[in-house]
Design an enzyme around this catalytic site. Structure first.
Site, PDB file in Angstrom:
ATOM      1  CB  CYS A   1      -0.899   0.057   1.013  1.00 62.26           C
ATOM      2  SG  CYS A   1      -0.164   0.439   2.694  1.00 62.26           S
ATOM      3  N   PRO A   2       0.697   2.274  -0.790  1.00 62.41           N
ATOM      4  CG  PRO A   2       0.367   4.697  -1.073  1.00 62.41           C
ATOM      5  CD  PRO A   2       1.509   3.651  -0.535  1.00 62.41           C
TER       6      PRO A   2
END
Lengths: 387, 91
Positions: free
Chosen positions: B28-29
């Site tokens: 992430c992200p």
């Protein structure tokens, strides 16, 4: 002082992480320094120095009790807020283990509560049931009622969330819990909002209100069925064990008393600053979501999540510019597990930034932060290849 | 669109998608950045699947849809058992 990058250190007014640790209150510093010399002795001893220490300890307990509106004998000092949470949760569970070994808790509790539940499950064959929250992090009272259709040993609910600041409606929780004893983790709110009666046990942590680290407060209501979950000794307090940290307890009490005296002024000032942050972040940072209840919240804390951004990168970049903030995002942490609080709320878990004001944070500090933030987020997004 | 130009169906009756983004191994992200950068590759009304082990994607793909006013269709699994999140482009 400068940090490794040569920017101003974040110990000054750029320190916006009071929810992790509030700087020591001047009243606490004064009490601590005095008590280091006068309160070192064993409060159990019958000699003069021992009696001095005992007097300071009793005084600390009385001040905390009076500040929190409880009896002196309902207050125990522990070695941390986490220790107080463990004792509170597990003591209630032990006290009702014959009825049920089940712990019901909100899905957004501090990890100390979750760890107590895990330990209880492993060591005592109990079970735990999380109850969901809404988008703001408020406990779904209907879901709590449904969870309590089966017997439970205890309900654990925080007074306010440590990551997003949302206040729980404790009166509704108490009403919904009925006969099941309620443990309240009041660590995030003590010294800032009142703790309404109705709990059987509660916990707080002195370094969150400007006391020293290493002092937790366990509250056990007179008459509550609470049984010590860990070994105790025959010292000054039947609920805890070990040599009392008298100077730190006194400093914690002094800080709490001072905080309450300035609370209304501080509350109004911090609320206005947080409102400004909420509005400006939403207006100046694209693709951002301010999370947590906009009204029923802690006065000093605001959390927002920025799309396409690694929360730890924001923390690092802001630190380089002299600002200290926290992030609930763990994109690069070894576990990679997102914050269970943000997850339970159903909000963005990456790009998360928590800003929490100290009692010294000024409007200028907030203004400087708000001027720097949009550029920092834009820079990280550009670096990550966001089109 | 896959090679044959047909909508791809996830295994076990999981939602179909017109385009699949392989975000395996990404942290992430990044899966959400890929999603945002590639949503324009499908037409309005078509759908796109994000295949990602990243545990944050389970919260963040639906949250992205809410914030960007796109439709979150649901979660399934890819052939190799990796979670697969399907999004429909609304605008």
């Amino acid at each position: 002082m400068t940090n490794s990058t040569g920017a101003p250190a974040t110990g000054g007014h750029g320190y916006l992480d009071a929810a992790s640790a509030e700087p020591l209150h001047p009243a606490a510093r004064e009490a601590l320094l005095a008590a280091l010399d006068t309160g070192f002795a064993d409060p159990l001893r019958l000699h003069g120095r021992g009696r001095d220490a005992r007097l300071l300890l009793d005084n600390a307990r009385a001040v905390v009790a009076s500040c929190l509106g409880v009896r002196d004998d309902e207050v125990s000092f522990t070695s941390s807020g986490t220790a107080a949470v463990h004792l509170g949760v597990l003591g209630l569970l032990r006290g009702r283990a014959r009825v049920s070994t089940r712990l019901v808790h909100s899905a957004v509790e501090h990890s100390a509560v979750l760890a107590a539940g895990d330990w209880w499950t492993r060591e005592h064959g109990g079970t735990t049931d999380p109850v969901g929250v809404d988008r703001h992090g408020r406990l779904a009272v209907g879901a709590l009622a449904a969870a309590l259709e089966r017997p439970a040993g205890a309900v654990a609910v925080q007074s306010a969330n440590h990551e997003v600041g949302t206040l729980q409606s404790l009166e509704e929780v108490y009403a919904g819990a009925g006969d099941t004893p309620v443990f309240v983790d009041a660590a995030a709110s003590t010294g800032r909002t009142d703790l309404p009666p109705g709990w059987s046990a509660a916990a707080a942590s002195a370094h969150k209100w400007g006391g020293p680290a290493g002092v937790g407060v366990l509250l056990v209501r007179k008459g509550a069925r609470w049984r010590a979950p860990f070994p105790t000794d025959d010292r000054t307090d039947p609920r805890v064990s070990g040599f009392e940290n008298v100077p730190a307890a006194l400093a914690a009490a002094a800080a709490l008393q001072a905080r309450l005296a300035e609370r209304d002024e501080l509350d109004a000032r911090q609320r206005a600053l947080v409102d400004r942050i909420r509005d400006r972040v939403a207006a100046t940072v694209p693709d951002v979501e301010v999370v947590g209840d906009p009204a029923a919240r802690l006065p000093h804390l605001v959390t927002f999540s920025c799309l396409y951004v690694d929360g730890e990168a924001v923390v690092t970049e802001l630190d380089r510019r002299g600002f200290a903030v926290a992030s609930g995002s763990a994109c690069t942490a070894s576990t990679l597990a997102p914050s269970h609080v943000l997850e339970a709320m159903g909000v963005l878990t990456h790009g998360n930034v928590r800003v929490s004001l100290t009692r010294d944070t000024t409007a200028d500090d907030v203004e400087r932060f708000l001027e720097v933030l949009p550029g920092v987020v834009a820079e990280i997004r550009a670096r990550a290849g966001v089109r | 669109m896959n090679a044959s130009g047909e909508a791809r169906h996830g295994p076990g009756g999981t939602p179909p998608a017109d385009l699949e983004l392989d975000c395996r191994g990404m942290r992430c992200p990044l899966p959400v950045i890929r999603l945002a950068n590639n949503i324009g590759d499908v037409a309005v009304g078509q759908s796109l699947a994000v295949v990602a082990e990243d545990p944050a994607a389970r919260s963040d793909v639906p949250a992205w849809c809410r914030m960007r006013e796109q439709e979150y269709v649901g979660e399934g699994v890819a052939e190799d058992g990796v979670p697969r999140y399907v999004v429909r482009r609304l605008r």
